[in-house]
Design a protein around this motif. Structure first.
Motif, PDB file in Angstrom:
ATOM      1  N   TYR A 176       0.995  -1.246   0.081  1.00  0.00           N
ATOM      2  CA  TYR A 176       0.056   0.014  -0.084  1.00  0.00           C
ATOM      3  C   TYR A 176       0.826   1.416  -0.165  1.00  0.00           C
ATOM      4  CZ  TYR A 176      -3.964  -2.829   1.355  1.00  0.00           C
ATOM      5  OH  TYR A 176      -4.758  -3.936   1.329  1.00  0.00           O
ATOM      6  N   ARG A 177       0.459   2.213  -0.737  1.00  0.00           N
ATOM      7  CA  ARG A 177       1.145   3.556  -0.487  1.00  0.00           C
ATOM      8  C   ARG A 177       0.295   4.208   0.438  1.00  0.00           C
ATOM      9  NH1 ARG A 177       1.168   4.518  -5.453  1.00  0.00           N
ATOM     10  NH2 ARG A 177      -0.671   5.715  -5.678  1.00  0.00           N
ATOM     11  N   VAL A 178       1.072   4.804   1.564  1.00  0.00           N
ATOM     12  CA  VAL A 178       0.266   5.732   2.661  1.00  0.00           C
ATOM     13  C   VAL A 178       0.242   7.271   1.965  1.00  0.00           C
ATOM     14  CG1 VAL A 178       0.656   6.359   4.838  1.00  0.00           C
ATOM     15  CG2 VAL A 178       2.006   4.448   3.976  1.00  0.00           C
ATOM     16  N   GLU A 179      -1.097   7.495   1.714  1.00  0.00           N
ATOM     17  CA  GLU A 179      -1.326   8.849   1.494  1.00  0.00           C
ATOM     18  C   GLU A 179      -1.484   9.706   2.639  1.00  0.00           C
ATOM     19  OE1 GLU A 179      -1.746   9.838  -1.594  1.00  0.00           O
ATOM     20  OE2 GLU A 179      -1.467   7.781  -2.592  1.00  0.00           O
ATOM     21  N   ILE A 180      -0.505  10.599   2.854  1.00  0.00           N
ATOM     22  CA  ILE A 180      -0.390  11.311   4.133  1.00  0.00           C
ATOM     23  C   ILE A 180      -0.751  12.681   3.638  1.00  0.00           C
ATOM     24  CG2 ILE A 180       1.104  12.285   5.858  1.00  0.00           C
ATOM     25  CD1 ILE A 180       3.247  10.162   5.098  1.00  0.00           C
TER      26      ILE A 180
END
Length: 474
Positions: free
Chosen positions: A54-58
């Motif tokens: 997963y890419r962490v969307e911050i």
């Protein structure tokens, strides 16, 4: 004699319980003696599993992005551990100025189920269901306008069969809004009312009990109102809705105010579904949005040849220890060998009954247990030989040996258990697996050394022979 009977009964009961746990239905299809191990779950290094990235969307407004990634890692680690996936691997990855989370779940064969556990935001809230549809109301202007007039929003249920119009403000009261409460406890339970297979019972943190009580008072529908056909439409607008990740988990009437912050989520869950939902509730909401990059099934990390060689080495080592014990201690050595198989049965029974995942470090913990068990036997046997050489009868020597060896073995094993408890508490993934098998193995070894072996030694005491001066038993 009475003490021996008690020890015998307890030893047999524990052995029967272990065998029953291994033979319970639900394991992998196996034949012959291998069926005893069919319920044991293997880790990623032994059986493969699911790999999720997963890419962490911050949020750009976040002051410390790395801290957000750390919090995401912690929540996912807690979720997996709470759901029983203690051997799952969760690691952070950084590339091209972006943050990623990689999750590898052993023995998982369904990527969709794994995604449901990991990818859930975990945002729980309570609302008021005022209407429902069997079709998608977002396709009809009348239903869209109804939601606007009522100040609510249409949400689909978890099964995708119904839509509910839900308001977050209970009866339009701004003081009765409960979004994202902390869950102090969440456990899967059999539905005692027989409505569903399993339910998730939860207890809110003390901070949210009062507002939840006021919500249930506001939505409370007396029984006479429910049974009155002319009042059915009014009652239908006062239903409590439990929503998780924008999916309606439960809609029902409040038949009495809930004053202790405890409730249940019903959704015709299987045990696995209920367990995973409970894990999500206990771990809380994710502090950032996750965007799936990939979800694939992976094969075992250890090659078949490497695994077979490792097991072969372990078996050869165990056989060498057994042969040594028999040659050096004779009948007492045979008792030690029986004890090794007894302890292994208890360990594998525990693994089968609890669903604990076994990995290569876990196998190392089991082998370590065999060494601990043999060490305990040697301490006791040498004491027996010493007592016999002083002129005591064999039975008396056995009693004295166990009496004098008890605290030595207890203290030695207790220190190991304490160390393993620290590994379990502070460790993650495979470290926890090693700690679990070590703790269970030490308890099994202690029971075998101090209880089971005494029963057997008392039974074969007439066969024990010891030289009067140094050297080994004949």
């Amino acid at each position: 004699m009475r003490g021996d009977r008690v020890r015998l009964v307890v030893s047999l009961a524990l052995l029967v319980a272990a065998v029953v746990a291994m033979l319970l239905p639900g394991g992998k299809p196996m034949k012959g003696l291998a069926k005893l191990f069919s319920r044991i779950k293997f880790g990623l290094d032994l059986s493969g599993g699911v790999r999720l990235e997963y890419r962490v969307e911050i949020d750009k407004s976040a002051e410390n992005p790395s801290a957000v990634v750390d919090d995401v890692w912690t929540v996912l680690r807690n979720r997996l551990d709470s759901a029983g996936y203690t051997e799952a691997v969760v690691r952070k990855s950084f590339r091209e100025d972006k943050s990623f989370i990689v999750v590898e779940i052993p023995e998982a064969t369904d990527t969709a189920a794994a995604e449901k556990l990991v990818g859930s935001t975990g945002l729980l809230w309570f609302g008021q269901a005022i209407d429902e549809r069997d079709y998608n109301p977002l396709d009809k202007s009348d239903d869209i306008n109804l939601a606007l007039r009522e100040g609510g929003q249409w949400y689909q249920d978890k099964d995708g069969k119904k839509w509910y119009l839900i308001k977050k403000e209970i009866n339009n009261r701004k003081d009765l809004v409960l979004v994202g409460p902390r869950i102090a406890q969440a456990i899967p339970e059999i539905d005692r009312k027989g409505v569903a297979n399993y339910v998730v019972s939860f207890t809110l943190d003390r901070e949210f009990v009062e507002v939840f009580k006021n919500i249930t008072k506001e939505l409370y529908v007396p029984e006479q109102l429910l049974n009155n056909p002319t009042q059915a439409q009014i009652a239908a607008r006062k239903r409590l809705a439990i929503v998780l990740d924008d999916k309606v988990q439960f809609v029902g009437y409040v038949v009495s105010p809930i004053e202790d912050g405890r409730g249940q989520i019903r959704g015709n869950f299987t045990f696995e579904q209920a367990r995973e939902l409970a894990a999500i509730l206990r771990s809380g909401a994710l502090p950032a949005r996750l965007e799936k990059v990939s979800a694939i099934l992976i094969s075992p990390l250890l090659g078949k040849d490497v695994l077979e060689q490792s097991l072969r080495a372990g078996i050869i080592g165990a056989i060498a220890v057994m042969v040594y014990m028999i040659l050096f201690y004779g009948i007492m050595g045979i008792v030690a060998v029986i004890g090794i198989f007894y302890a292994l049965a208890v360990i594998f029974g525990y693994l089968s009954g609890t669903g604990t995942i076994l990995t290569l470090p876990g196998i190392a913990g089991i082998i370590f247990t065999i060494g601990t068990l043999v060490d305990g036997n040697i301490i006791i046997y040498e004491r027996i030989k010493e007592e016999i050489r002083t002129g005591k009868t064999t039975k008396a020597a056995i009693e004295v040996a166990f009496s004098k060896s008890f605290w030595t073995l207890f203290d030695a094993n207790l220190t190991t258990i304490i160390a393993a408890l620290f590994l379990y508490y502070f460790g993650t993934g495979t470290i926890k697996g090693f700690a679990v098998t070590t703790i269970v193995g030490i308890f099994a070894a202690m029971f075998m050394n101090l209880v089971f072996s005494k029963v057997i030694l008392d039974a074969v005491s007439d066969l024990i022979r010891v030289r009067k001066t140094g050297g080994a038993q004949r």
